[in-house]
Motif scaffolding. Sequence first.
Motif, short mmCIF file in Angstrom:
data_model
loop_
_atom_site.label_atom_id
_atom_site.label_comp_id
_atom_site.label_asym_id
_atom_site.label_seq_id
_atom_site.Cartn_x
_atom_site.Cartn_y
_atom_site.Cartn_z
N ILE A 96 -8.39 0.24 7.70
CA ILE A 96 -8.60 0.64 6.25
C ILE A 96 -9.95 0.86 6.16
CG2 ILE A 96 -6.60 -0.93 5.53
CD1 ILE A 96 -8.71 -2.75 4.35
N ASP A 97 -9.95 1.99 4.96
CA ASP A 97 -11.28 1.84 4.52
C ASP A 97 -11.46 1.60 3.01
OD1 ASP A 97 -10.18 4.03 2.97
OD2 ASP A 97 -10.92 5.60 4.29
N GLY A 98 -12.68 1.87 2.13
CA GLY A 98 -12.86 1.47 0.95
C GLY A 98 -11.85 1.82 -0.10
N TYR A 99 -10.99 2.92 0.13
CA TYR A 99 -10.01 3.44 -0.86
C TYR A 99 -8.76 2.49 -0.75
CZ TYR A 99 -12.93 7.79 -1.44
OH TYR A 99 -13.72 8.65 -1.47
N ALA A 100 -8.67 1.57 0.17
CA ALA A 100 -7.75 0.50 0.36
C ALA A 100 -7.43 -0.13 -0.68
CB ALA A 100 -7.58 -0.04 1.60
N MET A 101 -8.54 -0.28 -1.68
CA MET A 101 -8.30 -1.13 -2.88
C MET A 101 -7.20 -0.48 -3.87
SD MET A 101 -11.59 0.80 -4.99
CE MET A 101 -11.68 2.23 -5.38
N HIS A 102 -6.67 0.72 -3.74
CA HIS A 102 -5.63 1.11 -4.28
C HIS A 102 -4.25 0.62 -3.76
CE1 HIS A 102 -8.10 4.00 -6.68
NE2 HIS A 102 -8.56 4.28 -5.69
N ALA A 103 -4.46 -0.01 -2.47
CA ALA A 103 -3.13 -0.71 -2.15
C ALA A 103 -3.35 -1.80 -1.29
CB ALA A 103 -2.62 0.45 -0.96
N ASP A 104 -4.15 -2.69 -2.25
CA ASP A 104 -4.57 -4.12 -1.68
C ASP A 104 -3.22 -4.88 -1.25
OD1 ASP A 104 -4.10 -4.67 -4.07
OD2 ASP A 104 -5.97 -5.83 -4.35
N MET A 105 -2.36 -4.73 -1.79
CA MET A 105 -0.96 -5.54 -1.70
C MET A 105 -0.27 -5.20 -0.14
SD MET A 105 -0.60 -7.54 -4.19
CE MET A 105 0.80 -8.37 -3.64
N ILE A 106 -0.68 -3.93 0.15
CA ILE A 106 -0.27 -3.63 1.64
C ILE A 106 -1.06 -4.30 2.53
CG2 ILE A 106 -0.02 -1.86 3.15
CD1 ILE A 106 2.29 -1.63 1.11
N VAL A 107 -2.39 -4.43 2.31
CA VAL A 107 -3.10 -5.24 3.41
C VAL A 107 -2.87 -6.64 3.34
CG1 VAL A 107 -5.62 -5.72 3.50
CG2 VAL A 107 -5.13 -3.43 2.66
N ALA A 108 -2.73 -7.20 2.28
CA ALA A 108 -2.27 -8.51 1.82
C ALA A 108 -0.99 -8.76 2.84
CB ALA A 108 -2.21 -8.98 0.76
N ARG A 109 -0.08 -8.13 2.75
CA ARG A 109 1.08 -8.16 3.38
C ARG A 109 1.06 -7.93 5.02
NH1 ARG A 109 4.57 -3.74 1.04
NH2 ARG A 109 5.78 -3.72 2.86
N ALA A 110 -0.02 -7.14 5.40
CA ALA A 110 -0.13 -6.92 6.68
C ALA A 110 -0.75 -8.28 7.26
CB ALA A 110 -1.30 -5.81 6.88
#
Length: 312
Positions: free
Chosen positions: A136-150
């Motif tokens: 991910i990069d800094g723009y992942a703040m728009h999809a942090d729920m995906i990061v949490a699920r990962a």
Amino acid sequence: MTGNLQVLGFGALAIDDIIYVDSPLGAGKGKVTNRTKDHGGNVATALVAVAKLGGRAGFIGWLSDQPLTDVGAHELERHGVDISFAPRRSDAKPIRSVITVAPDGDRFIAYDDDVPHGTSDALADSVLAQAQVLLIDGYAMHADMIVARARKLGLAVVADIEWTVGPATERLIRLSNHLVLPLKFAQTYTGEAKATAILRKLWSDDRSAVVLTEGDRGAYIRQKDDVVLWHVPAYKVRAVDTTGAGDCFHGAYAFALTQGKQPVACAVYATAAAAISVTGRGGRMALPDHNACVAWMAKENAPVPIPITSPD
């Protein structure tokens, strides 16, 4: 292209117009010596690096719902990156960048990022679960729920963050267990000047590694269950163009993780890959394959990790 993937990632695509000049960036003006066009984007180029190294990479960021005209998507496919799981939307388009490159390879990037970022919240767990690493990069703040699920699914999350917008960025940093950050950003973010102090300040019990990159000065690493902090010196190379070197580092680091390597070993491998990448023009034109990295690492003068100090 479908099937089991090793590294997934999402982030904006970019089209780069690159101008080479005969003077340092601080000179005020200079003569154009060459021009070229390349495709970029932090995560996108990192995924291309993974594919070039022999890994199975997949892009899961937003792509256009007009696939016949989506040049950025075609470029990813051309380089062997799977785009079959990427969500589509009508307003998805690449960032447009103008990059000025000085004779020493240093560059200045001017970009317009008024494009959709992140990825779809509807992305299935079955897509994420096929991979070992999420980039991910800094723009992942728009999809942090995906990061949490990962993270819950057991993926290593490798974060390439270069700026902060406050709490949203801080949440990303908390969610990422492999922080691979430019030293300059980490200094600004933490308020600390020394790499050792930053490695300590960014550490948490949930972290697997913190890696700070400093271009031709190498990288600094703290890894889980290790009482030593490490410095990996950079290769001595004549840089032609440093565009995409950090992206290459992230991609190579992620690929090395899928091979079961510890973070310091991942950083050694990524250092070789990034060094090779700056010997050619553009962000993707000089990305190395695995054999090239191994050959560079086998050289007698190849840099080796150096213990710095105890983290406690």
